[in-house]
Design a protein around this motif. Structure first.
Motif, PDB file in Angstrom:
ATOM      1  N   PRO A  67      43.960  42.596  61.664  1.00  0.00           N
ATOM      2  CA  PRO A  67      45.256  42.005  62.450  1.00  0.00           C
ATOM      3  C   PRO A  67      44.862  42.519  63.984  1.00  0.00           C
ATOM      4  O   PRO A  67      44.547  43.600  64.021  1.00  0.00           O
ATOM      5  CB  PRO A  67      46.403  42.584  61.927  1.00  0.00           C
ATOM      6  N   ALA A  68      45.310  41.520  64.917  1.00  0.00           N
ATOM      7  CA  ALA A  68      44.911  41.954  66.381  1.00  0.00           C
ATOM      8  C   ALA A  68      45.611  43.282  66.835  1.00  0.00           C
ATOM      9  O   ALA A  68      45.384  43.893  67.660  1.00  0.00           O
ATOM     10  CB  ALA A  68      45.174  40.634  67.059  1.00  0.00           C
ATOM     11  N   SER A  69      46.896  43.225  66.228  1.00  0.00           N
ATOM     12  CA  SER A  69      47.705  44.421  66.744  1.00  0.00           C
ATOM     13  C   SER A  69      47.423  45.901  66.038  1.00  0.00           C
ATOM     14  O   SER A  69      47.814  46.780  66.345  1.00  0.00           O
ATOM     15  CB  SER A  69      49.187  44.012  66.231  1.00  0.00           C
ATOM     16  N   THR A  70      46.283  46.042  65.256  1.00  0.00           N
ATOM     17  CA  THR A  70      45.776  47.100  64.628  1.00  0.00           C
ATOM     18  C   THR A  70      45.295  48.150  65.696  1.00  0.00           C
ATOM     19  O   THR A  70      44.769  47.660  66.766  1.00  0.00           O
ATOM     20  CB  THR A  70      44.778  46.815  63.727  1.00  0.00           C
ATOM     21  N   ARG A  71      45.749  49.266  65.653  1.00  0.00           N
ATOM     22  CA  ARG A  71      45.078  50.246  66.666  1.00  0.00           C
ATOM     23  C   ARG A  71      44.644  51.545  66.128  1.00  0.00           C
ATOM     24  O   ARG A  71      44.956  51.893  64.855  1.00  0.00           O
ATOM     25  CB  ARG A  71      46.337  50.489  67.492  1.00  0.00           C
ATOM     26  N   VAL A  72      43.619  52.263  66.694  1.00  0.00           N
ATOM     27  CA  VAL A  72      43.321  53.626  66.330  1.00  0.00           C
ATOM     28  C   VAL A  72      44.553  54.399  66.473  1.00  0.00           C
ATOM     29  O   VAL A  72      45.250  54.769  67.413  1.00  0.00           O
ATOM     30  CB  VAL A  72      42.213  54.106  67.128  1.00  0.00           C
ATOM     31  N   GLY A  73      45.237  55.004  65.529  1.00  0.00           N
ATOM     32  CA  GLY A  73      46.282  56.004  65.387  1.00  0.00           C
ATOM     33  C   GLY A  73      45.991  57.329  66.002  1.00  0.00           C
ATOM     34  O   GLY A  73      46.551  57.869  66.738  1.00  0.00           O
ATOM     35  N   HIS A  74      44.810  58.087  65.567  1.00  0.00           N
ATOM     36  CA  HIS A  74      44.252  59.240  66.132  1.00  0.00           C
ATOM     37  C   HIS A  74      43.188  59.694  65.500  1.00  0.00           C
ATOM     38  O   HIS A  74      42.558  58.988  64.603  1.00  0.00           O
ATOM     39  CB  HIS A  74      45.383  60.626  65.542  1.00  0.00           C
ATOM     40  N   VAL A  75      42.665  60.736  66.098  1.00  0.00           N
ATOM     41  CA  VAL A  75      41.459  61.137  65.720  1.00  0.00           C
ATOM     42  C   VAL A  75      41.395  62.571  65.316  1.00  0.00           C
ATOM     43  O   VAL A  75      42.335  63.688  66.043  1.00  0.00           O
ATOM     44  CB  VAL A  75      40.367  61.332  67.100  1.00  0.00           C
ATOM     45  N   HIS A  76      40.821  63.107  64.489  1.00  0.00           N
ATOM     46  CA  HIS A  76      41.116  64.470  63.938  1.00  0.00           C
ATOM     47  C   HIS A  76      39.672  64.983  63.941  1.00  0.00           C
ATOM     48  O   HIS A  76      38.618  64.627  63.172  1.00  0.00           O
ATOM     49  CB  HIS A  76      41.691  64.445  62.489  1.00  0.00           C
ATOM     50  N   LEU A  77      39.518  66.297  64.606  1.00  0.00           N
ATOM     51  CA  LEU A  77      38.196  66.923  64.842  1.00  0.00           C
ATOM     52  C   LEU A  77      38.248  68.442  64.493  1.00  0.00           C
ATOM     53  O   LEU A  77      39.161  69.087  64.486  1.00  0.00           O
ATOM     54  CB  LEU A  77      38.159  66.985  66.564  1.00  0.00           C
ATOM     55  N   LYS A  78      37.015  68.479  63.772  1.00  0.00           N
ATOM     56  CA  LYS A  78      36.802  69.712  63.311  1.00  0.00           C
ATOM     57  C   LYS A  78      36.134  70.401  64.563  1.00  0.00           C
ATOM     58  O   LYS A  78      35.308  70.201  65.289  1.00  0.00           O
ATOM     59  CB  LYS A  78      35.606  69.787  62.280  1.00  0.00           C
TER      60      LYS A  78
ATOM     61  N   GLY B 256      54.790  62.232  73.773  1.00  0.00           N
ATOM     62  CA  GLY B 256      55.714  62.393  72.627  1.00  0.00           C
ATOM     63  C   GLY B 256      55.270  61.971  71.303  1.00  0.00           C
ATOM     64  O   GLY B 256      56.153  61.865  70.317  1.00  0.00           O
ATOM     65  N   TYR B 257      54.107  61.107  71.153  1.00  0.00           N
ATOM     66  CA  TYR B 257      53.760  60.418  69.860  1.00  0.00           C
ATOM     67  C   TYR B 257      53.692  61.883  68.865  1.00  0.00           C
ATOM     68  O   TYR B 257      53.203  63.002  69.422  1.00  0.00           O
ATOM     69  CB  TYR B 257      52.537  59.651  70.069  1.00  0.00           C
ATOM     70  N   HIS B 258      53.584  61.677  67.718  1.00  0.00           N
ATOM     71  CA  HIS B 258      53.429  62.737  66.656  1.00  0.00           C
ATOM     72  C   HIS B 258      52.146  63.254  66.747  1.00  0.00           C
ATOM     73  O   HIS B 258      52.059  64.447  66.764  1.00  0.00           O
ATOM     74  CB  HIS B 258      53.755  62.327  65.183  1.00  0.00           C
ATOM     75  N   HIS B 259      51.021  62.720  66.941  1.00  0.00           N
ATOM     76  CA  HIS B 259      49.684  63.075  67.228  1.00  0.00           C
ATOM     77  C   HIS B 259      48.649  62.134  67.755  1.00  0.00           C
ATOM     78  O   HIS B 259      48.560  61.176  66.910  1.00  0.00           O
ATOM     79  CB  HIS B 259      49.292  64.195  66.324  1.00  0.00           C
ATOM     80  N   HIS B 260      47.932  62.123  68.550  1.00  0.00           N
ATOM     81  CA  HIS B 260      46.755  61.560  68.863  1.00  0.00           C
ATOM     82  C   HIS B 260      45.445  62.122  68.484  1.00  0.00           C
ATOM     83  O   HIS B 260      44.466  61.361  68.018  1.00  0.00           O
ATOM     84  CB  HIS B 260      46.552  61.116  70.458  1.00  0.00           C
ATOM     85  N   ILE B 261      45.659  63.404  68.719  1.00  0.00           N
ATOM     86  CA  ILE B 261      44.363  64.196  68.222  1.00  0.00           C
ATOM     87  C   ILE B 261      44.816  65.385  67.172  1.00  0.00           C
ATOM     88  O   ILE B 261      45.594  66.017  67.510  1.00  0.00           O
ATOM     89  CB  ILE B 261      43.692  64.975  69.571  1.00  0.00           C
ATOM     90  N   GLY B 262      44.008  65.234  66.117  1.00  0.00           N
ATOM     91  CA  GLY B 262      44.217  66.646  65.302  1.00  0.00           C
ATOM     92  C   GLY B 262      43.185  67.403  65.496  1.00  0.00           C
ATOM     93  O   GLY B 262      41.908  67.090  65.803  1.00  0.00           O
ATOM     94  N   LEU B 263      43.160  68.781  65.564  1.00  0.00           N
ATOM     95  CA  LEU B 263      42.172  69.853  65.835  1.00  0.00           C
ATOM     96  C   LEU B 263      42.201  70.756  64.598  1.00  0.00           C
ATOM     97  O   LEU B 263      43.470  71.198  64.273  1.00  0.00           O
ATOM     98  CB  LEU B 263      42.169  70.737  66.971  1.00  0.00           C
TER      99      LEU B 263
END
Length: 162
Positions: free
Chosen positions: A8-19, A53-60
């Motif tokens: 779907p065109a409205s799909t987006r990447v929600g977050h990246v989680h990095l080690k 204020g989004y719940h998270h864009h990046i997890g570390l």
């Protein structure tokens, strides 16, 4: 695998989680330098950070790599995390912040569709900071298809918006 499926065109990447190897050092980079805000700390092992204020864009997290070695450029893995700035001026502001902090850049390019600044986080994970030109300004090939390239980014042009 099903043929002809289009996401779907409205799909987006929600977050990246990095080690990462050192959570404090990573938070100094992503929050202290780039300006993300911590939304949740999971002890001293993980953090979730966001813009606006989004719940998270990046997890570390240090679950597997605490005290380990940096990401190797010539191995399989994440090439870079790309962060889109809302305006050319915003990209110029973060460029100046990096320059004033003497943070090393790995590149800067004009891709036709966007202007981009490249750097590595403290663990060697690539980071692209960029601004998209308005879609109607994107370069096209003769057949109407999208034309992208990597040309030199003229910093004076970028900073002209400040």
């Amino acid at each position: 695998m099903q043929d002809n499926y289009i996401i779907p065109a409205s799909t987006r990447v929600g977050h990246v989680h990095l080690k990462v190897t050192d959570l404090k050092r990573s938070l100094e980079f992503y929050c202290g330098l780039l300006g993300f805000e911590i939304t949740l700390l999971y002890g001293d092992e993980a953090a979730f950070i966001s813009a606006g204020g989004y719940h998270h864009h990046i997890g570390l997290n240090t679950w597997f790599n605490k005290g380990g070695s940096k990401a190797e450029k010539n191995t399989v893995g994440l090439f870079h995390t790309a962060l889109v700035y809302p305006s050319k001026r915003d990209l110029a502001v973060i460029y100046n912040r990096l320059k004033d902090s003497k943070y090393p850049l790995t590149g800067a390019s004009d891709h036709g569709v966007s202007l981009a600044i490249y750097l590595d986080d403290p663990d060697g994970n690539g980071v692209e900071l960029y601004w998209d030109r308005p879609k109607e300004e994107w370069p096209k090939n003769v057949d109407g298809s999208l034309m992208m390239y990597s040309k030199r980014l003229y910093i004076d042009d970028l900073l002209g918006d400040l």
